[in-house]
Write a protein that holds these residues in place. Structure first.
Motif, short mmCIF file in Angstrom:
data_model
loop_
_atom_site.label_atom_id
_atom_site.label_comp_id
_atom_site.label_asym_id
_atom_site.label_seq_id
_atom_site.Cartn_x
_atom_site.Cartn_y
_atom_site.Cartn_z
N THR A 1 0.83 -1.21 0.00
CA THR A 1 0.00 0.00 0.00
C THR A 1 0.86 1.26 0.00
O THR A 1 0.54 2.24 -0.69
CB THR A 1 -0.92 -0.01 1.23
N GLU A 2 1.94 1.24 0.77
CA GLU A 2 2.84 2.41 0.77
C GLU A 2 3.47 2.62 -0.60
O GLU A 2 3.64 3.77 -1.04
CB GLU A 2 3.92 2.22 1.83
N LEU A 3 3.79 1.54 -1.31
CA LEU A 3 4.33 1.67 -2.65
C LEU A 3 3.30 2.26 -3.60
O LEU A 3 3.62 3.12 -4.44
CB LEU A 3 4.79 0.30 -3.16
N MET A 4 2.05 1.85 -3.48
CA MET A 4 0.99 2.40 -4.32
C MET A 4 0.79 3.89 -4.04
O MET A 4 0.61 4.70 -4.97
CB MET A 4 -0.31 1.63 -4.09
N ILE A 5 0.84 4.27 -2.77
CA ILE A 5 0.70 5.69 -2.43
C ILE A 5 1.86 6.50 -2.99
O ILE A 5 1.68 7.60 -3.54
CB ILE A 5 0.59 5.85 -0.90
N ARG A 6 3.07 5.96 -2.88
CA ARG A 6 4.25 6.68 -3.36
C ARG A 6 4.21 6.84 -4.88
O ARG A 6 4.52 7.91 -5.42
CB ARG A 6 5.52 5.94 -2.92
N LYS A 7 3.82 5.79 -5.60
CA LYS A 7 3.74 5.90 -7.06
C LYS A 7 2.68 6.91 -7.49
O LYS A 7 2.89 7.69 -8.43
CB LYS A 7 3.42 4.52 -7.67
N ALA A 8 1.56 6.90 -6.79
CA ALA A 8 0.51 7.87 -7.14
C ALA A 8 0.98 9.29 -6.88
O ALA A 8 0.71 10.22 -7.67
CB ALA A 8 -0.76 7.56 -6.34
N ALA A 9 1.71 9.48 -5.77
CA ALA A 9 2.21 10.82 -5.47
C ALA A 9 3.26 11.27 -6.48
O ALA A 9 3.27 12.43 -6.92
CB ALA A 9 2.80 10.84 -4.05
N GLU A 10 4.14 10.36 -6.89
CA GLU A 10 5.16 10.71 -7.88
C GLU A 10 4.53 11.05 -9.23
O GLU A 10 4.94 12.01 -9.90
CB GLU A 10 6.14 9.56 -8.05
N ALA A 11 3.54 10.28 -9.64
CA ALA A 11 2.87 10.56 -10.91
C ALA A 11 2.15 11.90 -10.87
O ALA A 11 2.19 12.68 -11.83
CB ALA A 11 1.89 9.44 -11.24
#
Length: 620
Positions: A116-126
């Motif tokens: 979940t943290e990886l999904m949040i980080r990817k969404a924030a980077e995008a």
């Protein structure tokens, strides 16, 4: 004196504190039990944890605490997954962390936190990249890969077309009417065809032209297609790749069954199997992999499961009846002196006469009359429960393992001081209740049970070659039956019934009717033993067969796999493109139909000529 008072007070405080401490742990355990029964796992976890903390060496507190700890952590993980599916990432993180706090050994909770943290980080980077420079918001190479191109005609309206010309002109005309660019292979040689289309959507129109002209086309973008001869399909057809994760296979053999199904139906040769992770990676055409997805979903289903209640009932009944007189069967004659008779030693003696001052006497045994009947019933009940998967064998053994001598031995050598066990091997037989059941669960809530039911016991011992060998009594049933869910099947008939009758008394007199009970005794004994099995299946998971599983679908021809999908059906119009229609922003980048074609949009009674072709009525 003061020290003594302090010591007594301390002892009194400890004596009062210990019962209170024990009562507090017991009360917490009862609260946890009630909460667990109501499936309130958080409350049950807190109560059991308190009881375990107060009395960490109590076995029931330990087992309850560990059991509910796992259940509470699993509940929070499931709640977190549901929240994440709804894009509520922060709430999901809190649930996963709560699960990790409850059970620090939960690897699933830690894994879901990281995911979940990886999904949040990817969404924030995008989002950050898109806000800074929308044109430069390019994802990583792995995430940049996309699936096959989907053709999107614009407008996607029904076409009515009547033409007799070469296939390339037909392709171009359909392309202009639906906003699609058409490219051709350099080696393509168009042939003349006649086509009649009435209210047909663009994709279906292209399929019909391909079938008529023995060509094939594939989309190279959302608004362009590439056309080539059918013989070059394998050379130009798009290939895609996908990995399927099978969740319900349990061994490599089941994985190979799925692979065999895909190879047999889809003609796919590029398949890679990974038994360690139960995955299948396929490479083929988009239609092949779409069909493979359907097949995998239908084959990779949870196995049906059934719980079988088994009741083993052994009823033993012994009836005994004894009626008659136990008469004396022997007598002795001896000489008694006068002194013996005078001293009272003549009790139980009958005088037969006197000879030379001595008396001949005989002793007669006493008799008794018996009128007795007894009835003894014995019930031995066993109620095991077996949970088994569909088409898997379940074995239940309740009893002992008895050693049986096998091999070769020489009993004669044993007399010389050598043990006869030197060359003897032993094997063990299961004696008791032995049950083998293989269920097959049908889709109509019925179960076929293939059963082997056996009850055995050691009935005696035999001496064979100097070695005592047990004698095994066996009662066994093998049969197959089909039952409904919850239906009880009684398997009986394993009955032992014997009757013994004996008569003792005086010869001839004991055969006189009625009087025989005065001169003899009759005994009747009838033991009965019956074994009954009660088999009850309960289906807890059945194989789900939906309408989609039974649906008839089109998969193409014998040589190619080609699927057909439902078209979005807007309001039908006889005109492909009306002059007043304006392209939307989404379609602004697509090539719009030229004005001559738009003006010559065919109707059901209009003959459509391709642009630049002379009108020739003879071609009709």
């Amino acid at each position: 004196m003061m020290r003594l008072r302090v010591l007594l007070c301390s002892i009194l405080v400890l004596a009062l504190a210990l019962p209170s401490h024990s009562d507090e742990a017991s009360s917490a355990f009862r609260r946890g039990t009630r909460a667990e029964a109501e499936k309130q796992y958080d409350a049950a976890y807190e109560a059991f944890r308190q009881a375990y903390t107060l009395k960490p060496k109590e076995p029931k507190y330990i087992t309850s605490y560990l059991r509910v700890r796992a259940a509470a952590a699993s509940e929070h993980v499931n709640n977190g997954i549901k929240l994440r599916d709804k894009q509520k990432m922060q709430e999901a993180i809190l649930e996963f962390r709560r699960a990790s706090e409850i059970d620090a050994t939960s690897f699933v909770a830690l894994q879901e936190i990281q995911r979940t943290e990886l999904m949040i980080r990817k969404a924030a980077e995008a989002a950050s990249a898109a806000s800074q420079n929308p044109a430069a918001a390019v994802p990583k190479p792995a995430a940049e890969m996309e699936g096959p191109v989907e053709l999107e005609p614009s407008p996607n309206s029904p076409i009515t077309l009547h033409m007799s010309t070469t296939a390339d002109n037909v392709y171009r005309t359909i392309g202009k009417l639906s906003g699609i660019n058409v490219l051709f292979d350099l080696d393509y040689k168009a042939q003349k065809i006649t086509i009649d289309l009435n209210d047909v959507f663009p994709r279906e129109a292209l399929r019909m032209v391909a079938l008529e002209s023995k060509t094939f086309w594939r989309p190279i973008s959302t608004g362009a297609i590439f056309v080539a001869q059918e013989s070059k399909r394998k050379e130009y057809e798009t290939n895609v790749m996908r990995t399927f994760y099978l969740r319900n296979v349990s061994n490599a053999a089941e994985l190979q069954e799925v692979v065999g199904t895909l190879k047999g139906l889809l003609d796919i040769s590029r398949i890679q199997v990974n038994p360690t992770h139960s995955t299948i990676t396929l490479r083929g055409t988009p239609d092949q992999l779409a069909l493979a997805e359907k097949l995998v979903a239908e084959v990779d289903k949870p196995k049906a499961e059934v719980i079988i209640d088994i009741e083993v009932l052994e009823v033993s009944s012994t009836r005994l009846q004894t009626l008659g007189t136990t008469v004396p069967t022997s007598a002795s004659i001896s000489v008694a002196t006068a002194a013996t008779l005078a001293s009272g030693g003549s009790a139980g003696l009958v005088s037969l006469g006197s000879v030379n001052g001595g008396s001949w006497v005989t002793s007669i045994q006493g008799g008794s009359f018996t009128f007795l009947a007894s009835d003894t019933n014995t019930k031995i009940l066993q109620r095991p429960q077996v949970r088994v998967l569909d088409n898997e064998k379940a074995t239940l053994k309740i009893g002992d393992r008895v050693p049986i001598a096998t091999g070769s031995f020489t009993p004669g050598i044993g007399a010389g001081g050598i043990s006869p066990l030197v060359n003897t091997q032993f094997q063990y037989l299961d004696v008791g209740v032995n049950i083998d059941i293989t269920p097959h669960i049908h889709s109509d809530h019925e179960v076929t049970l293939k059963m082997v039911l056996e009850i055995s016991s050691v009935t005696g011992v035999s001496n064979i070659g100097g070695i005592s060998q047990p004698t095994i009594g066996q009662r066994r049933i093998e049969h197959e039956t089909r039952l409904e869910d919850g239906e009880i099947n009684l398997v009986g008939g394993i009955l032992e019934d014997s009757e013994t009758q004996s008569l003792s008394g005086y010869p001839w007199l004991m055969k006189i009717p009625i009087l025989k009970y005065l001169f003899g005794q009759e005994t009747k004994q009838r033991p009965q033993t019956e074994v009954i099995f009660a088999i009850t299946p309960h289906i807890i998971r059945a194989e789900q067969v939906t309408e989609d599983n039974q649906k008839l679908i089109e998969v193409g021809t014998g040589n190619t796999t080609s699927l057909r999908y439902k078209e979005a059906k807007p309001v039908k119009s006889a005109h492909a493109v009306a002059p007043q229609d304006k392209p939307s922003a989404k379609d602004s980048s697509r090539p719009a139909p030229s004005s001559p074609v738009a003006q010559a949009a065919p109707t059901p009674h209009t003959q459509q000529q391709p642009p630049g072709e002379p009108h020739n009525p003879q071609e009709r």
